[in-house]
Design an enzyme around this catalytic site. Structure first.
Site, PDB file in Angstrom:
ATOM      1  N   THR A  65     -49.144  92.476  35.217  1.00 21.15           N
ATOM      2  CA  THR A  65     -49.413  91.451  36.225  1.00 21.15           C
ATOM      3  C   THR A  65     -49.131  91.936  37.633  1.00 21.15           C
ATOM      4  O   THR A  65     -49.807  91.552  38.582  1.00 21.15           O
ATOM      5  CB  THR A  65     -48.547  90.205  35.924  1.00 21.15           C
ATOM      6  OG1 THR A  65     -48.935  89.700  34.654  1.00 21.15           O
ATOM      7  CG2 THR A  65     -48.728  89.135  36.965  1.00 21.15           C
ATOM      8  N   TYR A  79     -55.620  85.681  34.481  1.00 25.50           N
ATOM      9  CA  TYR A  79     -56.082  86.725  35.395  1.00 25.50           C
ATOM     10  C   TYR A  79     -56.149  88.060  34.646  1.00 25.50           C
ATOM     11  O   TYR A  79     -55.675  88.182  33.525  1.00 25.50           O
ATOM     12  CB  TYR A  79     -55.119  86.835  36.582  1.00 25.50           C
ATOM     13  CG  TYR A  79     -53.693  86.982  36.124  1.00 25.50           C
ATOM     14  CD1 TYR A  79     -53.188  88.235  35.794  1.00 25.50           C
ATOM     15  CD2 TYR A  79     -52.871  85.876  35.946  1.00 25.50           C
ATOM     16  CE1 TYR A  79     -51.902  88.371  35.314  1.00 25.50           C
ATOM     17  CE2 TYR A  79     -51.588  86.012  35.470  1.00 25.50           C
ATOM     18  CZ  TYR A  79     -51.105  87.260  35.159  1.00 25.50           C
ATOM     19  OH  TYR A  79     -49.844  87.398  34.670  1.00 25.50           O
ATOM     20  N   SER A 112     -49.247  94.652  29.200  1.00 27.88           N
ATOM     21  CA  SER A 112     -48.174  95.286  28.431  1.00 27.88           C
ATOM     22  C   SER A 112     -48.353  95.165  26.929  1.00 27.88           C
ATOM     23  O   SER A 112     -47.740  95.912  26.168  1.00 27.88           O
ATOM     24  CB  SER A 112     -46.805  94.752  28.866  1.00 27.88           C
ATOM     25  OG  SER A 112     -46.631  93.409  28.517  1.00 27.88           O
ATOM     26  N   THR A 146     -44.970  92.081  31.991  1.00 30.57           N
ATOM     27  CA  THR A 146     -43.696  91.466  31.594  1.00 30.57           C
ATOM     28  C   THR A 146     -43.615  91.143  30.105  1.00 30.57           C
ATOM     29  O   THR A 146     -42.521  91.067  29.553  1.00 30.57           O
ATOM     30  CB  THR A 146     -43.454  90.157  32.375  1.00 30.57           C
ATOM     31  OG1 THR A 146     -44.573  89.292  32.167  1.00 30.57           O
ATOM     32  CG2 THR A 146     -43.268  90.434  33.844  1.00 30.57           C
ATOM     33  N   ASP A 147     -44.756  90.943  29.453  1.00 30.17           N
ATOM     34  CA  ASP A 147     -44.711  90.410  28.090  1.00 30.17           C
ATOM     35  C   ASP A 147     -43.932  91.302  27.120  1.00 30.17           C
ATOM     36  O   ASP A 147     -43.206  90.804  26.271  1.00 30.17           O
ATOM     37  CB  ASP A 147     -46.130  90.169  27.571  1.00 30.17           C
ATOM     38  CG  ASP A 147     -46.806  88.993  28.270  1.00 30.17           C
ATOM     39  OD1 ASP A 147     -46.101  88.286  29.036  1.00 30.17           O
ATOM     40  OD2 ASP A 147     -48.004  88.783  28.069  1.00 30.17           O
ATOM     41  N   LYS A 219     -37.236  88.430  27.852  1.00 31.13           N
ATOM     42  CA  LYS A 219     -38.065  87.473  28.578  1.00 31.13           C
ATOM     43  C   LYS A 219     -37.824  86.093  27.996  1.00 31.13           C
ATOM     44  O   LYS A 219     -38.175  85.839  26.842  1.00 31.13           O
ATOM     45  CB  LYS A 219     -39.540  87.869  28.452  1.00 31.13           C
ATOM     46  CG  LYS A 219     -40.456  87.035  29.324  1.00 31.13           C
ATOM     47  CD  LYS A 219     -41.905  87.514  29.279  1.00 31.13           C
ATOM     48  CE  LYS A 219     -42.721  86.776  30.330  1.00 31.13           C
ATOM     49  NZ  LYS A 219     -44.136  87.189  30.351  1.00 31.13           N
ATOM     50  N   GLU A 334     -26.209  86.697  17.237  1.00 31.13           N
ATOM     51  CA  GLU A 334     -26.149  87.985  16.575  1.00 31.13           C
ATOM     52  C   GLU A 334     -26.273  87.784  15.072  1.00 31.13           C
ATOM     53  O   GLU A 334     -26.014  86.695  14.548  1.00 31.13           O
ATOM     54  CB  GLU A 334     -24.830  88.719  16.894  1.00 31.13           C
ATOM     55  CG  GLU A 334     -23.658  88.273  16.059  1.00 31.13           C
ATOM     56  CD  GLU A 334     -22.614  89.366  15.795  1.00 31.13           C
ATOM     57  OE1 GLU A 334     -21.413  89.036  15.857  1.00 31.13           O
ATOM     58  OE2 GLU A 334     -22.983  90.519  15.511  1.00 31.13           O
TER      59      GLU A 334
END
Ligand SMILES: *[C@@H]1O[C@H](CO)[C@@H](O)[C@H](O)[C@H]1NC(C)=O
Ligand SMILES: *[C@@H]1O[C@H](CO)[C@@H](O)[C@H](O)[C@H]1NC(C)=O
Ligand SMILES: *[C@@H]1O[C@H](CO)[C@@H](O)[C@H](O)[C@H]1NC(C)=O
Ligand SMILES: *[C@@H]1O[C@H](CO)[C@@H](O)[C@H](O)[C@H]1NC(C)=O
Ligand SMILES: *[C@@H]1O[C@H](CO)[C@@H](O)[C@H](O)[C@H]1NC(C)=O
Ligand SMILES: *[C@@H]1O[C@H](CO)[C@@H](O)[C@H](O)[C@H]1NC(C)=O
Ligand SMILES: *[C@@H]1O[C@H](CO)[C@@H](O)[C@H](O)[C@H]1NC(C)=O
Ligand SMILES: *[C@@H]1O[C@H](CO)[C@@H](O)[C@H](O)[C@H]1NC(C)=O
Length: 387
Positions: A65, A79, A112, A146-147, A219, A334
């Site tokens: 992006t 986009y 990505s 970012t993905d 993310k 965890e």
């Protein structure tokens, strides 16, 4: 969906900073209208300026992006990612040249989702050679979609270990959006990569004024700007007015394992399977049949899978000696060793500890590339658990 290619530089034409021109401040007047580069170092890296009193930073561009465009200035979805090259990115943020001399290396120009383990290896090899191997280089920046940014960040954290900062950065809004976040994120990333304060902290993710450990950063929001976090572990630092401040002295994550991938040419296939109600065991068998050399389970809660899948996992581990890592599908937490199934006395089941499925997958791939056996793999993952 693909808008016309709009130069990011046009977006900042009204900014107050001096226009970006090749700058040679070493004494020669080489404002060169045919080449934007004024200095090529011994590794063939091209710098857009060379001020010997500034740190040197190499930007490795992969697309995403931060390099994305759209014909609409209000579109923050739909986009086309990966449209702008590294020079155009730097062009859009001439303030970078007050912070560092920068050279660009274009690794790829993709969204990505299309970043591959081959690109990971290429980046690790290049960074180890041209950044770690060159005393005049202070650090590196990777621009990335970012993905899957957290996967590349984790890989680079594990495989670049010379103490120099490698900063992974991206943007949530395309370059053509009103108030695009890419330019400022990029400036902050170069600033962090150039700062001696950033040394010996492993790879870093810089986003929206926060500095987060690449080992833990994930993310947390699919759409909004404030998305890279380590919810339990917190931020290492912040930038205010582009000045980095670290809350603690240099430290690396507890469970971190460093890898030397200089002779690694391929990362074996590792698949992630997501646990859910009514899950059957055939996705597991399909993954194995199609060549997976390791499996990560995104288990429910602290690694749970249905009893049917649980016995299939034991079958797979016993029969094929394929490592199966139990991770979690919850956003945080965890999988401790004490919480994973071990219904067969032969099966070695591996808890992911604090590593989420996508980070566990990268770690397992690296361990398989090093031809580690099940016990050795288990021992490495146990480093990220509390028992
Ligand atoms: C080179 O960088 C130094 C340190 O930031 C700065 O003081 C100096 O003005 C720069 N030189 C030129 C010619 O831009
Ligand atoms: C550098 O070269 C350009 C183009 O020839 C010229 O316009 C400029 O005055 C020169 N600058 C200096 C400092 O010599
Ligand atoms: C400008 O850059 C080009 C390509 O690197 C080079 O061939 C040429 O000699 C340069 N011109 C000057 C005046 O430095
Ligand atoms: C540096 O510039 C030269 C000439 O334009 C080009 O051949 C070379 O590939 C560039 N190096 C990198 C690392 O992009
Ligand atoms: C940046 O690179 C130049 C050219 O190699 C070198 O002279 C300078 O010392 C470097 N800067 C730093 C801070 O190492
Ligand atoms: C996989 O699931 C099927 C259907 O429940 C069952 O019949 C079979 O025994 C399972 N296979 C293994 C190896 O557990
Ligand atoms: C699972 O079984 C293996 C092999 O017997 C053993 O070494 C390991 O400690 C067991 N793990 C748990 C959590 O019981
Ligand atoms: C795994 O390798 C270690 C040496 O690193 C060895 O001690 C151990 O016996 C091996 N385990 C298996 C199951 O092959």
């Amino acid at each position: 969906m693909t808008g016309p290619k709009v130069l990011l530089s046009a977006m900042v034409a009204c900014a107050s900073a001096s226009p970006f021109l090749p700058r040679d401040v070493s004494g020669t007047n080489s404002t060169n209208t045919t080449s934007p580069f004024v200095y090529t170092n011994s590794f063939g890296l091209n710098f857009t300026q060379m001020n010997a009193s500034l740190p040197n930073v190499t930007i490795f561009a992969t697309g995403g992006t931060i390099a994305g465009t759209d014909s609409s200035s209000v579109a923050t979805s739909g986009y086309a990612a990966g449209q702008l090259g590294v020079l155009e990115l730097v062009n859009a943020v001439p303030q970078i040249l007050d912070v560092a001399n920068v050279a660009g290396v274009q690794i790829a120009n993709v969204g990505s989702e299309d970043v591959t383990s081959a690109m990971h290896l290429q980046m690790a090899h290049e960074i180890n050679k041209v950044v770690c191997g060159d005393p005049t280089m202070s650090g590196a920046v990777i621009t990335h979609g970012t993905d899957t940014l957290e996967e590349t960040s984790f890989f680079i954290d594990a495989t670049v270990n010379c103490g120099k900062p490698v900063v992974v950065v991206g943007a949530m809004r395309p370059a053509t959006a009103v108030s695009a976040d890419g330019p400022f994120n990029l400036l902050e990333a170069v600033t962090v990569a150039a700062s001696p304060l950033s040394r010996n902290r492993g790879a870093l993710v810089v986003f929206n004024d926060r500095i987060v450990s690449a080992y833990y950063a994930t993310k947390i929001n699919a759409n909004t700007l404030d998305t890279f976090k380590a919810p339990e572990m917190g931020n290492l630092g912040e930038l205010i007015s582009d000045i980095p401040y670290y809350f603690y002295p240099p430290v690396t994550p507890t469970g971190k394992t460093a890898f030397d991938v200089s002779n690694v040419e391929e990362i074996p296939r590792v698949d992630i399977l997501f646990s859910y109600q009514d899950m059957s065991n055939d996705t597991l068998f399909s993954a194995i049949k199609h060549g997976a050399k390791g499996i990560v389970y995104a288990g429910a809660g602290a690694g749970g899978v249905s009893s049917n899948v649980d016995s299939a996992i034991n079958f797979v581990v016993n029969k094929h000696k394929i490592p199966v890592v139990n991770s979690f599908r919850s956003a945080n937490g965890e999988v401790p060793d004490s919480d994973i199934g071990n219904s067969s006395s032969q099966a070695i089941r591996i808890p992911s500890g604090y590593l989420n499925p996508q980070k566990s997958r990268i770690l397992l791939g690296l361990l398989l590339a090093e031809k580690k056996n099940l016990t050795e793999i288990r021992d490495v993952f146990l480093g990220s658990t509390d028992d």
